[in-house]
Design a protein around this motif. Structure first.
Motif, PDB file in Angstrom:
ATOM      1  N   ALA A 327       0.835  -1.207   0.000  1.00 37.60           N
ATOM      2  CA  ALA A 327       0.000   0.000   0.000  1.00 37.60           C
ATOM      3  C   ALA A 327       0.868   1.254   0.000  1.00 37.60           C
ATOM      4  N   TRP A 328       0.350   2.316  -0.614  1.00 38.06           N
ATOM      5  CA  TRP A 328       1.065   3.591  -0.574  1.00 38.06           C
ATOM      6  C   TRP A 328       1.138   4.080   0.867  1.00 38.06           C
ATOM      7  N   GLY A 329       2.314   4.548   1.263  1.00 38.56           N
ATOM      8  CA  GLY A 329       2.520   5.048   2.614  1.00 38.56           C
ATOM      9  C   GLY A 329       2.371   6.551   2.683  1.00 38.56           C
ATOM     10  N   GLY A 330       1.298   7.018   3.254  1.00 38.79           N
ATOM     11  CA  GLY A 330       1.097   8.452   3.397  1.00 38.79           C
ATOM     12  C   GLY A 330      -0.256   8.727   4.012  1.00 38.79           C
ATOM     13  N   ILE A 331      -0.320   9.761   4.846  1.00 32.70           N
ATOM     14  CA  ILE A 331      -1.565  10.129   5.521  1.00 32.70           C
ATOM     15  C   ILE A 331      -1.977  11.520   5.065  1.00 32.70           C
ATOM     16  N   SER A 332      -3.233  11.662   4.698  1.00 31.84           N
ATOM     17  CA  SER A 332      -3.771  12.959   4.282  1.00 31.84           C
ATOM     18  C   SER A 332      -4.281  13.694   5.511  1.00 31.84           C
ATOM     19  N   GLY A 333      -3.693  14.860   5.796  1.00 31.32           N
ATOM     20  CA  GLY A 333      -4.066  15.518   7.033  1.00 31.32           C
ATOM     21  C   GLY A 333      -4.287  17.009   6.985  1.00 31.32           C
ATOM     22  N   LEU A 334      -4.196  17.626   5.810  1.00 32.22           N
ATOM     23  CA  LEU A 334      -4.220  19.087   5.749  1.00 32.22           C
ATOM     24  C   LEU A 334      -5.443  19.708   6.421  1.00 32.22           C
ATOM     25  N   GLN A 335      -6.609  19.216   6.079  1.00 34.20           N
ATOM     26  CA  GLN A 335      -7.836  19.876   6.541  1.00 34.20           C
ATOM     27  C   GLN A 335      -8.094  19.632   8.027  1.00 34.20           C
ATOM     28  N   LEU A 336      -7.505  18.567   8.576  1.00 34.34           N
ATOM     29  CA  LEU A 336      -7.852  18.133   9.932  1.00 34.34           C
ATOM     30  C   LEU A 336      -6.742  18.340  10.945  1.00 34.34           C
ATOM     31  N   SER A 337      -5.598  18.860  10.515  1.00 36.45           N
ATOM     32  CA  SER A 337      -4.435  18.878  11.406  1.00 36.45           C
ATOM     33  C   SER A 337      -4.653  19.737  12.646  1.00 36.45           C
ATOM     34  N   LEU A 338      -5.201  20.922  12.484  1.00 36.31           N
ATOM     35  CA  LEU A 338      -5.416  21.800  13.635  1.00 36.31           C
ATOM     36  C   LEU A 338      -6.360  21.151  14.639  1.00 36.31           C
ATOM     37  N   ALA A 339      -7.482  20.641  14.144  1.00 36.26           N
ATOM     38  CA  ALA A 339      -8.462  20.031  15.048  1.00 36.26           C
ATOM     39  C   ALA A 339      -7.895  18.782  15.722  1.00 36.26           C
ATOM     40  N   ALA A 340      -7.153  17.973  14.978  1.00 33.09           N
ATOM     41  CA  ALA A 340      -6.599  16.745  15.552  1.00 33.09           C
ATOM     42  C   ALA A 340      -5.617  17.070  16.676  1.00 33.09           C
ATOM     43  N   VAL A 341      -4.710  18.008  16.418  1.00 33.72           N
ATOM     44  CA  VAL A 341      -3.709  18.354  17.431  1.00 33.72           C
ATOM     45  C   VAL A 341      -4.373  19.047  18.621  1.00 33.72           C
ATOM     46  N   TRP A 342      -5.308  19.949  18.358  1.00 35.37           N
ATOM     47  CA  TRP A 342      -5.976  20.650  19.443  1.00 35.37           C
ATOM     48  C   TRP A 342      -6.777  19.687  20.318  1.00 35.37           C
ATOM     49  N   THR A 343      -7.437  18.720  19.719  1.00 31.85           N
ATOM     50  CA  THR A 343      -8.231  17.760  20.482  1.00 31.85           C
ATOM     51  C   THR A 343      -7.355  17.018  21.487  1.00 31.85           C
ATOM     52  N   GLU A 344      -6.187  16.571  21.028  1.00 34.45           N
ATOM     53  CA  GLU A 344      -5.280  15.846  21.924  1.00 34.45           C
ATOM     54  C   GLU A 344      -4.604  16.803  22.906  1.00 34.45           C
ATOM     55  N   ALA A 345      -4.233  17.988  22.440  1.00 36.71           N
ATOM     56  CA  ALA A 345      -3.530  18.949  23.298  1.00 36.71           C
ATOM     57  C   ALA A 345      -4.395  19.361  24.491  1.00 36.71           C
ATOM     58  N   ARG A 346      -5.665  19.636  24.240  1.00 28.93           N
ATOM     59  CA  ARG A 346      -6.538  20.108  25.327  1.00 28.93           C
ATOM     60  C   ARG A 346      -6.740  19.001  26.369  1.00 28.93           C
ATOM     61  N   GLU A 347      -6.751  17.752  25.907  1.00 30.63           N
ATOM     62  CA  GLU A 347      -6.869  16.626  26.851  1.00 30.63           C
ATOM     63  C   GLU A 347      -5.639  16.542  27.757  1.00 30.63           C
ATOM     64  N   ARG A 348      -4.498  16.966  27.223  1.00 31.94           N
ATOM     65  CA  ARG A 348      -3.232  16.861  27.953  1.00 31.94           C
ATOM     66  C   ARG A 348      -2.876  18.146  28.692  1.00 31.94           C
ATOM     67  N   GLY A 349      -3.785  19.118  28.679  1.00 36.72           N
ATOM     68  CA  GLY A 349      -3.568  20.314  29.462  1.00 36.72           C
ATOM     69  C   GLY A 349      -2.822  21.434  28.761  1.00 36.72           C
TER      70      GLY A 349
END
Length: 445
Positions: A327-349
């Motif tokens: 399989a091709w190795g690569g993750i598409s993340g442009l549109q979701l990167s801010l929300a993904a990082v913020w979701t985890e960051a807020r959980e971690r304080g």
């Protein structure tokens, strides 16, 4: 503020000095002043009252594979920059592969710039590539405005972009150091990869075993040694192995000019949750275990890791087979990167100020984009307006990427981007886009 054409007012504006209620004045596409919240709006200026939504500097993503021209069925400047804008990203720097031709000569750079010029919804810059046979092209590319040079230390996955062995790395790095350029490196050692078990098939555990941490650790140690010898500037791309963090911290303490990035998928996803056959989670180096993820977050907090970028590396759906080996190795993340990082960051304080530092200020610094990355007078008026406490569930059909494959499908994320602004013009709001207004950027001379 008397010359202001636009004033954006919010109870929460993220500035280099912290978050505060403020009015941000804009004229000729630049921020002219950051003033108290209640400052009077000058005659003739338009007021945008954002209420309690957060005004933050547009994100700067320095690791994006747009693949245009040549593999435009994978992605393209039109779709990639729309996806970026929808996610609050206002500047991206495009990788020198997987387009055809790769950005490894000035002529090839011009081809890519010509393709991007009319399609860019956000500002776009370009990395050059360092190949075994293009040392002579590095200085001309630098003088043509690329932001630095990408090299692989193991096979890249595309035949037109071969990797460097250690002697070739030394040659390229010596040339780049001669004009104080920046080498950005995919650091996995090919000998460790070759020695790892290669089973293939749908089991994620087998794929993970095929890309061991020591491949990253060894390649990073070799890169540090070369950078130290040549006093060269180097940057480690998409760090996945937490085992390499002590090496990096020690090198920095010794004065080695090394910076490091990681990616949203390494910070928000874990090996334990990847279903067998789900190659939308495949990337190289791989998503590792939860304990490894915790150590990456710790390194972000203490500054060992400088910044967070997407490594957006899409392909057509048919290349995402159930066999992790093929399989091709690569993750598409442009549109979701801010929300993904913020979701985890807020959980971690962590706060949005931290996210802005990792995804805007430090990425701007990495590329030398002094006009980006902060809400302060003199910078470009690039903004994202965020509702940080609103959630959404990721629906692939709602993505702007050309191929709507995502490792985040079905996840509920915090942080809804309400609008995105480029040089004082709203380029997307509530899913409605303007015509492309992006500019092509070159490294400041």
């Amino acid at each position: 503020m008397s010359d202001a054409e636009l004033v954006l007012r919010s109870t929460r504006v993220i500035t280099p000095e912290g978050t505060r209620a403020a009015s941000v004045a804009v004229a000729d596409g630049r921020i002219t002043a950051v003033l108290p919240y209640g400052a009077p709006v000058p005659a003739g200026a338009r007021l945008e009252d954002l209420g309690d939504h957060v005004l933050l500097p547009g994100l700067v993503d320095t690791h994006v594979h747009v693949n245009d021209p040549g593999r435009t069925e994978w992605e393209g400047f039109w779709t990639a920059t729309r996806a970026a804008a929808a996610g609050g990203i206002t500047t991206l720097v495009d990788m020198p592969l997987n387009s055809l031709p790769p950005t490894t000569t000035v002529e090839n750079l011009r081809v890519k710039q010509d393709v991007a010029r009319e399609k860019a919804h956000i500002d776009v810059g370009f990395w050059g590539g360092a190949l075994p046979d293009n040392v002579k092209d590095l200085r001309p590319l630098h003088e043509s405005g690329v932001f630095g040079f990408k090299a692989f230390l193991s096979p890249s996955g595309v035949e037109e972009f071969p990797h460097l062995d250690q002697d070739q790395l030394a040659q390229s790095l010596a040339e780049i150091a001669s004009f104080d350029g920046l080498l950005i490196v995919h650091a996995e050692d090919p000998h460790h990869l070759a020695a790892a078990p290669q089973h293939g098939g749908p089991k994620y555990a087998d794929f993970l075993a095929s890309r061991p941490r020591d491949a990253e650790d060894t390649a990073i140690a070799q890169l540090i040694a070369q950078a130290k010898r040549l006093n060269a500037r180097v940057h480690v791309l998409h760090l996945s192995s937490s085992d390499a963090l002590p090496l990096i911290a020690e090198a920095r303490a010794e004065g080695v000019r090394i910076t490091v990035e990681t990616c949203p998928h390494y910070l928000t996803l874990t090996a334990e949750e990847v279903p067998d056959g789900a190659s939308e989670f495949k990337c190289c180096p791989p998503i590792r275990e939860g304990a490894n993820r915790d150590l990456l977050w710790q390194a972000l907090a203490d500054g060992t890791i400088d910044c967070v970028v997407t490594d957006h590396s899409p392909s057509t759906v048919d290349l995402k087979t159930e066999d992790f080996a093929t399989a091709w190795g690569g993750i598409s993340g442009l549109q979701l990167s801010l929300a993904a990082v913020w979701t985890e960051a807020r959980e971690r304080g962590y706060g949005l100020e931290d996210v802005v530092r990792w995804m805007s200020a430090r990425t701007s610094e990495l590329a030398g984009l002094t006009q980006k990355g902060a809400i302060e007078a003199g910078r470009d008026a690039d903004f994202a307006v965020l509702a940080p406490d609103e959630t959404f569930t990721v629906d692939p059909a709602a993505l702007q990427h050309r191929n709507r494959v995502t490792a985040y499908a079905g996840k509920t994320l915090y942080g809804v981007v309400k609008s995105t602004w480029l040089r004082g013009e709203r380029i997307v709001a509530d899913g409605e886009f303007t015509e492309p207004k992006g500019r092509l950027l070159t490294r400041a001379h």
